[in-house]
Design an enzyme around this catalytic site. Structure first.
Site: not given
Ligand code: PEP
Length: 253
Positions: A9, A11, A96, A98, A168, A174, A214
């Site tokens: 992803n 973003k 997601h 976000e 998630e 992040g 992460s």
């Molecule tokens: C995401 O935004 O779907 C995600 C998993 O981000 P990160 O791996 O940076 O935590």
């Protein structure tokens, strides 16, 4: 057998030229190094998708990070599922955290988007997850169950079979904080059990459930070794071709 998937992803990162460069590196590395039948997906900003689909050379699939619930109309600035399908996009991330947090997307809106994606043969990567506050409150399993029920379980069984779920934890996205393999496995097993109650054991056993938050080349092998984790949704580490390809390779071990 369950499909194993690693999805990146991006973003709102990587301008057009840089994105094409990173994508080409990923294609070349996968062509040389990938073993196993895992599906690899890059979910990029809208403006990249058409070119990436042409570069993908059947080595990986391309996905979007959002779509509108309507087929067309007066929705300035939006992109429909049918438009995405028309440029050979195969997946779309929906729900997601976000989007839920910054764009106030509700479970019912996410459900409408999921229906729209499926209508146009796009595979939704449907995200759920709890905040740290919700985890500490002790009843986050109910919250995850509600996200599944309100966002997904209105689908009929054939529709549901097309959906990829991503767990998630919001506190891990992040932040550099990863759920431990045991914490992630516990939630994945719960999600699979909740699917079994709704759609039956066979459907649940064949559902792909990704971990995101992460995830990197160091922690991926242990996360992917858990029995109910079928791959990953990767944010930050998908922006660097070497890191991302190493995560893909971790899924084969
Ligand atoms: C995401 O935004 O779907 C995600 C998993 O981000 P990160 O791996 O940076 O935590």
């Amino acid at each position: 057998m369950r499909k194993k998937i690693v999805a990146g992803n991006w973003k709102m990162n990587l301008d057009y030229e840089t994105g094409l460069g990173v994508f080409s590196e990923i294609v070349n590395m996968l062509r040389d190094e990938k073993q196993g039948g895992q599906q690899v997906v890059i979910c990029a900003p809208f403006i990249h998708l058409h070119s990436l689909a042409k570069l993908s050379a059947e080595v990986l699939a391309v996905g979007a990070q959002n779509c509108h619930a309507a087929d067309s109309g007066a929705f300035t600035g939006e992109i429909s599922a049918g438009m995405l399908k028309s440029i050979a996009c195969e997946y779309v991330i929906l729900g997601h955290s976000e989007r839920r947090q910054y764009f106030q997307e509700s479970d019912s809106l996410i459900f409408e988007k999921t229906k729209a994606a499926l209508k146009h043969n796009l595979k939704p990567i449907f995200c759920i997850g709890e905040t740290l506050e919700e985890r500490n409150s002790g009843n986050f399993f109910q919250l995850l169950e509600k996200q599944l029920k309100d966002g997904l379980f209105g689908l009929d069984v054939n529709e549901f079979k097309q959906v990829v779920i991503a767990y998630e934890p919001v506190w891990a996205i992040g932040t550099g904080l990863t759920a431990s393999p045991q914490q992630a496995q516990e939630v994945h097993a719960f999600i699979r059990q909740t699917i079994a109650t709704q759609y039956g054991t066979e459907v649940a056993e064949n559902s792909t459930i990704l971990y995101g938050g992460s995830c990197n080349a160091q922690n991926a092998p242990e996360l992917f070794a858990q029995s109910d984790i079928d791959g990953g949704l990767i944010g930050g580490a998908s922006l660097k071709s070497r890191d991302f390809v190493n995560i893909v390779k971790a899924l084969n071990h």
